[in-house]
Design a protein around this motif. Structure first.
Motif, PDB file in Angstrom:
ATOM      1  N   ALA A   2       1.230  -1.346   0.395  1.00  0.00           N
ATOM      2  CA  ALA A   2      -0.345  -0.396  -0.001  1.00  0.00           C
ATOM      3  C   ALA A   2       0.855   1.444   0.220  1.00  0.00           C
ATOM      4  O   ALA A   2       1.925   1.614   0.785  1.00  0.00           O
ATOM      5  CB  ALA A   2      -0.995   0.612   1.042  1.00  0.00           C
ATOM      6  N   GLU A  40      -2.498   0.569  -4.218  1.00  0.00           N
ATOM      7  CA  GLU A  40      -1.700  -0.490  -4.255  1.00  0.00           C
ATOM      8  C   GLU A  40      -0.929   0.213  -5.037  1.00  0.00           C
ATOM      9  O   GLU A  40      -0.554  -0.090  -6.200  1.00  0.00           O
ATOM     10  CB  GLU A  40      -2.720  -1.430  -4.283  1.00  0.00           C
ATOM     11  N   SER A  46      -4.826   0.610  -8.929  1.00  0.00           N
ATOM     12  CA  SER A  46      -5.502   0.614  -7.971  1.00  0.00           C
ATOM     13  C   SER A  46      -5.841   1.370  -7.059  1.00  0.00           C
ATOM     14  O   SER A  46      -4.140   1.383  -5.772  1.00  0.00           O
ATOM     15  CB  SER A  46      -4.900  -1.403  -7.170  1.00  0.00           C
ATOM     16  N   SER A  48      -6.974   2.030  -3.732  1.00  0.00           N
ATOM     17  CA  SER A  48      -7.588   1.678  -2.184  1.00  0.00           C
ATOM     18  C   SER A  48      -9.140   2.767  -1.840  1.00  0.00           C
ATOM     19  O   SER A  48     -10.798   1.600  -1.302  1.00  0.00           O
ATOM     20  CB  SER A  48      -6.884   0.787  -1.020  1.00  0.00           C
ATOM     21  N   SER A  49      -8.598   3.767  -1.332  1.00  0.00           N
ATOM     22  CA  SER A  49      -9.091   4.709  -0.865  1.00  0.00           C
ATOM     23  C   SER A  49      -9.699   5.652  -1.285  1.00  0.00           C
ATOM     24  O   SER A  49      -7.824   5.930  -0.947  1.00  0.00           O
ATOM     25  CB  SER A  49      -9.850   4.846   0.469  1.00  0.00           C
TER      26      SER A  49
END
Length: 176
Positions: A2, A40, A46, A48-49
């Motif tokens: 992350a 990611e 990608s 995540s939030s």
């Protein structure tokens, strides 16, 4: 792995646009805000939030009387609800175009919204910081969020439209 990103407020702007008398558009902005993103890896393939917060007291439309009205209980009620927030629930990428879905909270109302984001790219600035840029847009109904103040002119014209366009230029800084 992350990767955490934080908004660079000096190179970002958060705006809203609303029709006045249904013939012109008034632009406002938030001068105090914060945002984070978690990806990611080292790019945005990608996500995540995404989390965002804006201070209601920082609203500016270049008219102090209107700004005070927006902060009042007629609109945002800044004394009781000092911030608006957005928390993503899903981020989908298609090339440089993103669809960001999440919960927007204004006052005591939380509703799902979908925003469009265009990825501007990733660069390393002259100070060695890795930065990522986005142009974000969307539209909400102010009345759905409890911003229901309304007035009509003698001729029957609506003073403030229900539709609010959201526009943002976001620059994220990769965190160590």
């Amino acid at each position: 792995m992350a990767t955490n990103w934080k908004i660079d407020p000096t190179h970002s702007e958060i705006q809203f646009k609303v029709k006045h008398l249904m013939i012109t558009t008034v632009t406002g902005n938030f001068n105090e805000f914060d945002a984070t993103a978690v990806t990611e890896g080292d790019d945005f393939s990608s996500v995540s939030s995404v989390d965002f917060t804006a201070s209601i007291d920082s609203i500016s439309t270049n008219n102090s009387q209107r700004d005070e009205h927006l902060r009042s209980a007629d609109f945002f009620d800044a004394s009781q609800y000092p911030a608006l927030t957005f928390k993503s629930s899903r981020v989908e990428a298609s090339g440089d175009d993103f669809t960001v879905t999440g919960d927007l909270t204004i006052k005591d109302t939380t509703k799902p919204v979908t925003l469009k984001a265009e990825f501007g790219g990733i660069v390393i600035d002259p100070y060695g910081q890795t930065k990522a840029g986005f142009t974000v847009s969307g539209k909400i109904s102010r009345k759905e969020f409890g911003l229901t103040w309304s007035a009509v002119t003698e001729a029957g014209q609506v003073v403030v439209s229900d539709d609010i366009r959201l526009l943002a230029e976001i620059q994220f800084v990769k965190q160590a």
